[in-house]
Each structure stands twice: as structure tokens, then as C-alpha cells.
Design an enzyme around this catalytic site. Structure first.
Site, PDB file in Angstrom:
ATOM      1  N   LYS A 194       0.638  -1.150  -0.221  1.00 31.14           N
ATOM      2  CA  LYS A 194       0.012  -0.056   0.036  1.00 31.14           C
ATOM      3  C   LYS A 194       0.799   1.137   0.047  1.00 31.14           C
ATOM      4  O   LYS A 194       2.100   1.186   0.306  1.00 31.14           O
ATOM      5  CB  LYS A 194      -0.926  -0.093   1.437  1.00 31.14           C
ATOM      6  CG  LYS A 194      -1.693  -1.056   1.354  1.00 31.14           C
ATOM      7  CD  LYS A 194      -3.007  -1.217   0.361  1.00 31.14           C
ATOM      8  CE  LYS A 194      -3.661  -2.402   0.150  1.00 31.14           C
ATOM      9  NZ  LYS A 194      -3.349  -3.743  -0.060  1.00 31.14           N
TER      10      LYS A 194
HETATM   11  C1  LIG Z   1      -9.075  -2.734  -2.394  1.00 31.35           C
HETATM   12  C2  LIG Z   1      -8.583  -3.367  -1.076  1.00 31.35           C
HETATM   13  N1  LIG Z   1      -9.595  -3.494  -0.181  1.00 31.35           N
HETATM   14  C3  LIG Z   1      -9.393  -3.921   1.081  1.00 31.35           C
HETATM   15  C4  LIG Z   1      -8.012  -4.511   1.220  1.00 31.35           C
HETATM   16  C5  LIG Z   1      -7.683  -5.375   2.465  1.00 31.35           C
HETATM   17  O1  LIG Z   1      -6.427  -4.994   3.417  1.00 31.35           O
HETATM   18  P1  LIG Z   1      -5.719  -5.749   4.039  1.00 31.35           P
HETATM   19  O2  LIG Z   1      -4.677  -6.425   3.443  1.00 31.35           O
HETATM   20  O3  LIG Z   1      -5.148  -4.747   5.014  1.00 31.35           O
HETATM   21  O4  LIG Z   1      -6.607  -6.558   5.172  1.00 31.35           O
HETATM   22  C6  LIG Z   1      -7.119  -4.498   0.245  1.00 31.35           C
HETATM   23  C7  LIG Z   1      -5.652  -4.673   0.215  1.00 31.35           C
HETATM   24  O5  LIG Z   1      -5.061  -5.938   0.083  1.00 31.35           O
HETATM   25  C8  LIG Z   1      -7.468  -3.878  -0.921  1.00 31.35           C
HETATM   26  O6  LIG Z   1      -6.549  -3.863  -2.101  1.00 31.35           O
END
Ligand SMILES: Cc1ncc(COP(=O)(O)O)c(C=O)c1O
Length: 421
Positions: A194
């Protein structure tokens, strides 16, 4: 493909900026022996400060640090009181966490098509709204948004809540307004890949006190806490079921340092991204994803729309062979059809309507009988299927130099010439 031949650096934008500031911040928390946010020997209040930084950055009233973007989505839908009998409208270009968060509430996900911004198509949203619709979950994918203003207007007109997933577009804006400030609730992720990162982490932001209080209880143990960080169970509006997704002080220490670097990180990616889009446009008939506000694009991905699937496949294969890949495994510069769980029809649990346990809910819940004829397999979203079939994707890390961008453009140009395209 050996590492030596791979032209592109790894993605993972925020990781390149992990340095002395993060080390110093984490060390301070450790020396204070207070890694828990609500009490400790000598609490440093890193999570509180980080939440305030996000309120200030986005102009929002409330922010809540959590331990992942996936948790943030679940907490947000729980705060919005989503459950059996409800449907959540969400786009065909997304991440699996968006779908799983809906399914785990007991509600039904309802797919909405995308347009060439790779964001939810407002016209299809209008068509898909039913009396069961409760929330529109918009996902600002691959660094930027689409017609988010129109989506919010439609949602308001139909009395629907908007949940804005900004995991992939942290630091982006739309016509001068930060992404993450549009939805009734917005969420972010700070996972490794990210725009800024603490390895794992997330945040929930909103302006409504009731939504915040519910989100707070849900992210913790189901109840509010007093100023001393102790649980209080009296408030009947906050007697919920918590999911244990608190952010630690160590995570927040890293994020406080990363947040100060976010605009530098996105500026670097945007610069490289614009360089690639400008250089590649027109080669073998390719056009970049439609970006409505290029200055607001946070820049971590370049999406290329080719005239047809055959051209896309040939160009990706030829440029990969010439070294436009990342690392020994050859990630990056891929056909979108290889982009895994970002494409609705690659989510096997969705396509096959898997339940949260063997009883099959939410699909088998009588309250959800309205969704019996909803489909999720390939063919459900005509525009998304067409775009996925003939688009490719380049990730654009902040350390991608102008020289490497020029080299990438030259390789694409040569490949088109060699293929006679
Ligand atoms: C669009 C989107 N939503 C939600 C997430 C979920 O985040 P995390 O990996 O921190 O659980 C991600 C990440 O991978 C994502 O790309």
C-alpha cells in the site's frame, strides 16, 4: 527470467521509505514498555495521534485505527447495521476482502459493472438498486477513483449509505477533495503493498458519532471504553460483539512516521505513472485507463487498455520477454486476467456461493431469498469482462526512475514494431 534481467523494481511503495523515523518511533514505544493503546507503563498515545493525523488529513471528525483493511471493512459494515435481508452493491473490480466482509455480515453482495475508469459505473448502479439495497461499497482501485461524485449523489437520492474502500488509493484526491472523505465511512489499509505501510494495519474514518461509537465497540470487545481505557457495558446502543481488531502502539508508531512521507511517496509514483501513460499512449492502439483527475491519482499502477485481447496478450508476452517484469518470479506487467482475486469472477467462494459455514448462510438464509437469481460467474458484468480481457497492468513503485520509464516505453514501442502492430 533471472533477477538481473528484470527491469522493474518491486512494488510495495511505503516500504522504500521505512527508515530512521520509523525506527526512532518504534524504539520510543518499546523503551516506554507500552505497546498497548489503552493503558501501559508510560503510554505514548501513538494510535491517538495517528487517528488525529488522519482526521486532519481528510477533514473528518472521527478515525479509528484497526489491524487490517479487511477488519476495517467488516467493522464498517457492522457499524452500518448490515445483515440478513440487506444487499451491498459493489463493483466487479475489487479485492476479495470487500466480498468477504459483506458475506460475513449475513448480507448479500450484488455486483455492479465498471466503466473505463475501472470504477463503479453510475448507470449500472442505478439499474441494480433494489428495495433490499442498503450500502454502496465503492472501491478506489489501483490508485484512483472514477465518477465518485455521481455515485454518492445516486446513493443519497436512494437513501443508501456509502462505504468507501480507499485501501489502494491512500493519498489520492478527486478534484481537490481527498479520497476517503466521500463515503459515510471510508477505510484504508496499511498492508505491505500500500502507499504507506506498517506491514499490517488499517483505519476507519467517518463523521457520524453513532457510526464511530459502533465501529469502536466492534473493533474491540463489543463495548465502549471510558477515558481510562476501561470497558463500560451500560450503554444499550453499544452492547455489540467485538472482533478484536485493535491497532497496537507499535503499528501506530510506524504509521505516524509513514504518514508524514505519504505525499512524497505518491508524488514520486504519480510522476512515473504520468511518464509511462504519456509515453505508452497510442502504441499498438493502447490507451490508458480513463483517469478523470490525473493530478489526484496516487499513481501506484498504470492500467493499459488494448484494442483487443490478442494484441494485449502479444504485447505483454513480448515486453515481458524483453525484461519488463519484476524480480525472479516475473511479477508485474501482466494481463489483467491474471490479476487474481481483484476480478469478481476469480473469487471461487463467490462464484460457488460458499457460506460462512456448512449451513450455507447467507445464501440459504430465508431473509435473502430475494437474491436467488443473482449470478457471480464470468459473464455477469459485460463491461468489466471486456475491459479485463484486453487490459494489462504495470505497477509503478516510487523508486521507478525516469530512465527506466523511458526504457519501458522503448521496449513497448519496439515490441509493437516487431509484431507489426
Ligand atoms: C481494495 C482493497 N480493500 C481491502 C484490502 C484489505 O486490506 P488488508 O490487506 O489490510 O486486510 C485491500 C488490500 O489488500 C485492498 O486492496
Amino acid at each position: 527470467m533471472t533477477e538481473k534481467q528484470a527491469l522493474l523494481p518491486y512494488e510495495w511503495p511505503g516500504s522504500y521509505f521505512l527508515g530512521e523515523e520509523e525506527i526512532e518511533a518504534v524504539t520510543r514505544v518499546l523503551l516506554a514498555r507500552s505497546p498497548f493503546r489503552f493503558y501501559g507503563h508510560d503510554l505514548q498515545h501513538c494510535v491517538d495521534q495517528f487517528e488525529q493525523a488522519y482526521c486532519d488529513r481528510l477533514g473528518r471528525k472521527y478515525a479509528l485505527g484497526v489491524n487490517s483493511g479487511t477488519a476495517a471493512l467488516s467493522i464498517a459494515l457492522g457499524a452500518m447495521d448490515v445483515g440478513p435481508g440487506d444487499e451491498v452493491l459493489l463493483p466487479g473490480y475489487l479485492w476479495v476482502s470487500c466480498i468477504s466482509a459483506v458475506v460475513r455480515t449475513g448480507a448479500i453482495p450484488r455486483l455492479v459493472d465498471i466503466d473505463d475508469t475501472f470504477f463503479m459505473d453510475p448507470d449500472d448502479l442505478e439499474r441494480k438498486i433494489t428495495p433490499h439495497s442498503k450500502v454502496v461499497l465503492v472501491v478506489n482501485m489501483s490508485g484512483t477513483t472514477g465518477h465518485i461524485d455521481r455515485i454518492v449523489e445516486i446513493a443519497r437520492r436512494h437513501n443508501l449509505l456509502v462505504l468507501e474502500d480507499n485501501a489502494q488509493a491512500n493519498g489520492a484526491s478527486f478534484r481537490g477533495r481527498p479520497l476517503g472523505s466521500f463515503g459515510d465511512i471510508a477505510i484504508f489499509s496499511f498492508q505491505l503493498n500500500k502507499n504507506m505501510t506498517s506491514g499490517e494495519g488499517g483505519i476507519v474514518v467517518c463523521d457520524d458519532r453513532r457510526l464511530y461509537d459502533r465501529a469502536f465497540a466492534l473493533h474491540d470487545l463489543g463495548y465502549a471504553r471510558n477515558e481510562k481505557g476501561r470497558l463500560t457495558t451500560e450503554d444499550p446502543d453499544c452492547q455489540l460483539w467485538g472482533q478484536g481488531s485493535r491497532m497496537s502502539e507499535l503499528t501506530a508508531a510506524v504509521l505516524l512516521a509513514q504518514e508524514r512521507k505519504l505525499d512524497t511517496i505518491t508524488a514520486a509514483m504519480r510522476r512515473a505513472n504520468h511518464h509511462l501513460y504519456a509515453g505508452l499512449a497510442g502504441i499498438a492502439g493502447v490507451r490508458p485507463r480513463r483517469v478523470l483527475d490525473p493530478e489526484g491519482d496516487s499513481g501506484p499502477f498504470a492500467l493499459l487498455i488494448w484494442p483487443d485481447a490478442d494484441t494485449c496478450e502479444k504485447m505483454v508476452a513480448a515486453t515481458r520477454a524483453a525484461g519488463v517484469v519484476t524480480g525472479p518470479d516475473g511479477g508485474n506487467n501482466i494481463m489483467m486476467t491474471d490479476w487474481g482475486l481483484h476480478l469478481y469472477y476469480n473469487n471461487a467462494s463467490l462464484v460457488n456461493r460458499r457460506g460462512t459455514n456448512s449451513a450455507g448462510r447467507p445464501w440459504t438464509d430465508p431473509a435473502n431469498a430475494f437474491a436467488a437469481d443473482y449470478t457471480y460467474g464470468k459473464g455477469t458484468l459485460r463491461q468489466a469482462d471486456d475491459l479485463f480481457s484486453r487490459s494489462s497492468l504495470l505497477s509503478v513503485p516510487p523508486v521507478l526512475s525516469a530512465e527506466t520509464c523511458d526504457r519501458v516505453v522503448a521496449i513497448f514501442r519496439q515490441a509493437a514494431a516487431d509484431l507489426g502492430l
